[in-house]
Structures are given as structure tokens and as C-alpha cells.
Design a protein around this motif. Structure first.
Motif, short mmCIF file in Angstrom:
data_model
loop_
_atom_site.label_atom_id
_atom_site.label_comp_id
_atom_site.label_asym_id
_atom_site.label_seq_id
_atom_site.Cartn_x
_atom_site.Cartn_y
_atom_site.Cartn_z
N ASP A 73 0.95 -1.22 0.09
CA ASP A 73 0.08 -0.15 0.05
C ASP A 73 0.85 1.21 -0.26
O ASP A 73 1.56 1.60 0.82
CB ASP A 73 -0.83 -0.14 1.37
CG ASP A 73 -1.83 1.08 1.35
OD1 ASP A 73 -1.74 2.34 0.65
OD2 ASP A 73 -2.77 0.98 1.91
N PHE A 74 0.68 2.02 -1.05
CA PHE A 74 1.55 3.40 -1.19
C PHE A 74 1.32 4.36 -0.04
O PHE A 74 2.52 4.78 0.50
CB PHE A 74 1.14 4.10 -2.37
CG PHE A 74 1.57 5.47 -2.56
CD1 PHE A 74 3.09 5.60 -3.07
CD2 PHE A 74 0.88 6.40 -2.40
CE1 PHE A 74 3.54 6.93 -3.21
CE2 PHE A 74 1.13 7.76 -2.53
CZ PHE A 74 2.45 8.05 -2.86
N THR A 97 -6.83 5.83 -8.06
CA THR A 97 -7.10 4.64 -7.56
C THR A 97 -7.17 4.96 -6.07
O THR A 97 -7.34 3.73 -5.19
CB THR A 97 -5.78 3.72 -7.70
OG1 THR A 97 -4.55 4.23 -7.14
CG2 THR A 97 -5.43 3.30 -9.30
N ALA A 98 -7.06 6.06 -5.47
CA ALA A 98 -7.04 6.40 -3.89
C ALA A 98 -8.42 6.29 -3.61
O ALA A 98 -9.36 6.72 -4.10
CB ALA A 98 -6.44 7.78 -3.70
N GLU A 140 -5.19 12.41 0.36
CA GLU A 140 -3.95 11.90 1.18
C GLU A 140 -2.90 11.59 0.35
O GLU A 140 -1.76 11.67 0.69
CB GLU A 140 -4.46 10.67 1.71
CG GLU A 140 -3.59 9.86 2.69
CD GLU A 140 -4.09 8.51 3.24
OE1 GLU A 140 -3.58 7.98 4.14
OE2 GLU A 140 -5.05 7.93 2.70
N TYR A 141 -3.26 11.14 -1.03
CA TYR A 141 -2.29 10.76 -1.86
C TYR A 141 -1.11 11.86 -2.11
O TYR A 141 -0.10 11.89 -2.22
CB TYR A 141 -2.62 10.31 -3.22
CG TYR A 141 -3.11 8.75 -3.34
CD1 TYR A 141 -2.91 8.00 -2.38
CD2 TYR A 141 -3.26 8.32 -4.71
CE1 TYR A 141 -3.21 6.57 -2.64
CE2 TYR A 141 -3.20 6.92 -4.73
CZ TYR A 141 -3.46 5.97 -3.96
OH TYR A 141 -3.71 4.68 -4.17
N LEU A 142 -1.90 13.00 -2.51
CA LEU A 142 -1.09 14.36 -2.75
C LEU A 142 -0.30 14.99 -1.58
O LEU A 142 0.97 15.24 -1.77
CB LEU A 142 -2.16 15.34 -3.14
CG LEU A 142 -2.81 15.22 -4.65
CD1 LEU A 142 -3.73 16.18 -4.83
CD2 LEU A 142 -1.71 15.16 -5.66
N GLN A 200 -19.90 -0.26 -1.85
CA GLN A 200 -20.36 -0.11 -0.46
C GLN A 200 -19.38 -0.30 0.73
O GLN A 200 -18.32 -1.23 0.24
CB GLN A 200 -21.32 -1.37 -0.40
CG GLN A 200 -22.56 -1.21 -0.93
CD GLN A 200 -23.51 0.05 -0.55
OE1 GLN A 200 -23.38 0.07 0.66
NE2 GLN A 200 -24.24 0.56 -1.38
N LYS A 201 -19.34 0.26 1.37
CA LYS A 201 -18.34 0.05 2.57
C LYS A 201 -17.02 0.60 2.34
O LYS A 201 -16.06 0.03 3.04
CB LYS A 201 -18.31 -1.36 3.03
CG LYS A 201 -19.70 -1.88 3.78
CD LYS A 201 -19.76 -3.44 4.31
CE LYS A 201 -21.02 -3.37 4.78
NZ LYS A 201 -21.04 -4.80 5.34
N GLU A 202 -16.83 1.43 1.18
CA GLU A 202 -15.37 1.53 0.82
C GLU A 202 -15.34 3.22 0.74
O GLU A 202 -16.29 3.96 -0.06
CB GLU A 202 -15.02 1.19 -0.56
CG GLU A 202 -14.89 -0.26 -0.78
CD GLU A 202 -13.52 -0.78 -0.05
OE1 GLU A 202 -12.87 -0.02 0.48
OE2 GLU A 202 -13.47 -1.87 0.17
N MET A 203 -14.44 3.91 1.20
CA MET A 203 -14.26 5.25 1.39
C MET A 203 -14.11 5.61 0.01
O MET A 203 -13.09 5.17 -0.67
CB MET A 203 -13.27 5.83 2.18
CG MET A 203 -13.02 7.39 2.35
SD MET A 203 -11.55 7.74 3.43
CE MET A 203 -11.65 9.34 3.14
N SER A 204 -14.45 6.70 -0.64
CA SER A 204 -14.18 7.23 -1.91
C SER A 204 -14.34 8.83 -1.85
O SER A 204 -15.51 9.18 -1.92
CB SER A 204 -14.70 6.42 -3.06
OG SER A 204 -14.32 7.14 -4.31
#
Length: 384
Positions: free
Chosen positions: A260-261, A282-283, A288-290, A317-321
Motif C-alpha cells: 500500500d503506497f 486509485t486512491a 491523502e495521496y497528494l 459499499q463500505k469503501e471510502m471514496s
């Protein structure tokens, strides 16, 4: 003292649980590859059943139909032979110390509640075969160059005057490793990071075991039953690798890191350039990536990006995006502290696209170069 020991024990138990889950995930990935032939033959059987439902006159109008299904079956079996080569000794990959995937891990995967692989897992296997074409075949050259040449040019324009071995480049979302390989071939210290075990299995196979150019054959489009112009298009072959991975110096600083990056890259002021191609979206949390990228860049270092904003976790569902427009993303970059040096809109790119298909999908990508500024009064050779 007891509390300290309890915390130590809990931390150890959590670590052991995470390692066990990681091994089981890897075992599941391996299982999805092993299921490839059966999965494809089941799909092929559906076509055979449909053919048998035709009346005799209709069958006579397509006299070569069953012969073509036999050809498809032959191609599937060949692909599976390549997959078996890819899986040889794979249980020892990417794991710390002397750990490996155990029989117990595979047994857990084989339980009724875990098997067979899901449709999503099988799509990842088929996509991996197409990714081989994109990154490591002559057939994928046009698609590959449309994505890689602009970012490589941007890096070389800004850092090309420096001694390559002193320039550290990170490529998150490295896929099968071709972009990392190309930077390393020029002498740069380059590291690829990839989270997908499907991709890592394939990249390990190509980079470490496919030593001769055009030594392997796959049939990447054999699972495409629709939008074929010619019957033979579905079963055309692709040879790989188009270049020997040995065409790189033995002392080249070229590594691939699994994981995980967001968890691996925490050391501030480390990289001269971070090159992201079809990666930022893909984040779960692109902000957070930036922030991480800004933190780990050396002052004067560059983020070079090309890609769309597909947002892989959107609507799950149940995934932060967190889905931002480029307009919003640009403001976030500036707020973090980046200086945007270059922007280009509508860079037309495809991704594992079958060039002969009647249906073509393209992205109008955004390409940008953002610099982490050098603090006033400070001297740093991280950038140019």
C-alpha cells in the motif's frame, strides 16, 4: 509492566493476524489464476450450448462456428500454460523472512465460503494478460508510448542535466513495471510500487524469468466474444517481451516494492521525481495521496502525472471514496504547496484496449507537472 507486556502481546497478535490475512489474500490471488482455464471453458460451453439450439439450416449458415470455438479452446489452454509458468515458486514472493504461502493458507481459500473466485477476481486475471500486451509487447507500443513518453519527456526535461544515478524516481501504481524499467534503462535510480498481487506476479515473471525477446506467446483477446470484426481477431496472438529485461545494467538501481503506497512511503524529502500514470484515481482519498507525495518529494522535486479521474472505489459499499473534479484537485495541490509548472488537457489515451475491436474506449487525460518549492533562503539540489 504488565500493561506494557499486554500491549506488546496485543501488537504481536495484530501483526500475526495481518500477516496471516496477507498470506491468505495472496493464496486467493494465486487460486484465481489457477481457475483461469475452468472459468474460460465454462464460458466457452455457453457458446456451444447456444449453437446447439440453432436449427439445422441456421447451423449450415455458419459452418466454421464450432471450429472457431475449438480454436478458442486451444488458445485458452495455451494461456493457462503461460499462467502455470508464471505461478512457479510464486508462493515465496513478496514475503518477509522465511515465510511462504502454506498448504494451510490454500486450504482456507478452498473452503466453500471462499471459492470459486469471484467474477471481479477473474476479470483481474484477464486484465493482467491484456496488461502484458500493453507493457511488454510490440502490439502495445502505441498505447504504451501515448502514456509513457509525455511523462518521461517531462522528467528528462527537468532532471536530464543531472547524473542519472543520483536522481531517485518513484513510480507508484507501476503495474507490470515497464515505465520503471525504462527509467532504470537510462541509468536512473528507480523504484516501482504496486499494490495488485495479480500485477506483481506477472511483472516478477517477465522481469526475472523472461530473458529472451519474443520468447513467450499469449492470446489476450480470447475472452472477447463481442465486437470482433474478423473471426480471427479473437484468437490472434501477441508475443512478449518485446525487449529483453536483461537489457539493463546489472548494477542498475531498479526495484519493485509490493504494498500500500500510503503505508510504505512515509520518509520525508526522499524522491527527486514521483511519476504517476493512471494512478492518482486509485486512491480512497486522493487528498491523502497528494499530501504523501508532497511530503516524500525532495524540495525542488516534481510530481509528474498523466491519467483520468475514474476513481476506482466510486459507489462501492463500505469503501471510502473521495471524488474530486480536476478543478477541485488543482486547488488542493496549490493549497498543499505545489507549484504547477505545466498542464495539458485532453491527452487521448487508452488502457488495455483491443485495437481491432469494434468498440473503442479512450480517456481524455490530464497531464501536469507540479513542483515542491525550495524554501526561501534554503539551497537544495532535489530538483533542477
Amino acid at each position: 509492566m504488565a500493561d506494557g507486556m499486554d500491549q506488546q502481546t496485543l501488537a504481536l497478535q495484530i501483526q500475526e493476524q495481518e500477516e496471516r490475512e496477507e498470506r491468505q489474500h495472496f493464496a486467493r490471488v494465486i487460486n484465481s489464476f489457477k481457475y483461469y482455464k475452468l472459468h474460460c471453458l465454462k464460458r466457452l460451453q455457453m457458446s456451444k450450448v447456444s449453437y446447439l439450439q440453432l436449427n439445422d439450416q441456421q447451423k449450415s449458415r455458419i459452418p466454421s462456428y464450432m471450429d472457431n470455438l475449438d480454436t478458442i479452446q486451444t488458445c485458452v489452454i495455451h494461456n493457462y500454460e503461460v499462467i502455470k509458468l508464471m505461478l512457479q515458486d510464486c508462493q515465496y514472493m513478496f514475503l518477509n523472512k522465511d515465510e511462504c504461502i502454506t498448504d494451510a493458507d490454500f486450504e482456507r481459500v478452498k473452503k466453500t465460503d471462499c471459492a470459486p473466485p469471484t467474477a471481479e477476481e477473474m476479470n483481474k486475471v484477464k486484465t493482467t494478460l491484456k496488461q502484458i500486451v500493453r507493457d511488454w509487447s510490440e502490439d502495445g507500443r502505441a498505447e504504451r508510448e501515448a502514456c509513457y513518453q509525455p511523462v518521461m519527456h517531462a522528467v528528462l526535461t527537468r532532471l536530464g542535466s543531472r547524473k542519472p544515478s543520483e536522481v531517485k524516481i518513484l513510480v507508484p501504481g507501476a503495474g507490470l513495471g515497464r515505465l520503471v524499467f525504462e527509467f532504470a534503462r537510462l541509468g536512473y535510480s528507480c523504484q516501482g510500487n504496486e499494490w495488485s498481487m495479480h500485477m506483481l506476479l506477472a511483472s516478477n515473471f517477465i522481469l526475472n524469468r523472461c530473458q529472451e525477446r519474443q520468447s513467450m506467446v499469449i492470446y489476450p483477446w480470447v475472452n472477447q466474444f463481442t465486437n470482433n470484426l474478423a473471426t480471427k481477431d479473437q484468437t490472434r496472438r501477441s508475443m512478449f517481451p518485446d525487449i529483453s529485461p536483461l537489457q539493463i545494467s546489472s548494477d542498475a538501481d531498479f526495484t519493485m516494492v509490493a504494498g500500500d503506497f500510503t503505508k510504505i512511503y512515509t520518509e520525508p524529502n526522499t524522491w527527486n521525481a514521483i511519476v504517476t500514470v493512471f494512478f492518482l484515481d486509485t486512491a480512497h482519498n486522493i487528498i491523502e495521496y497528494l499530501e504523501i507525495i508532497y511530503n516524500i518529494l525532495i524540495p525542488g522535486g516534481y510530481l509528474v502525472n498523466l491519467g483520468p479521474l475514474l476513481y476506482h472505489w466510486e459507489g462501492m459499499q463500505k469503501e471510502m471514496s473521495v471524488e474530486l473534479s480536476y478543478e477541485e484537485l488543482r486547488k488542493v495541490m496549490l493549497d498543499i504547496g505545489f507549484e504547477i509548472e505545466k498542464e495539458e488537457m485532453n491527452v487521448r489515451c487508452s488502457y488495455t484496449q483491443n485495437p481491432l475491436s469494434l468498440m473503442q474506449n479512450f480517456y481524455n487525460c490530464v497531464m501536469f507537472v507540479a513542483r515542491k518549492p525550495i524554501p526561501r533562503g534554503a539551497h537544495h539540489d532535489g530538483g533542477s
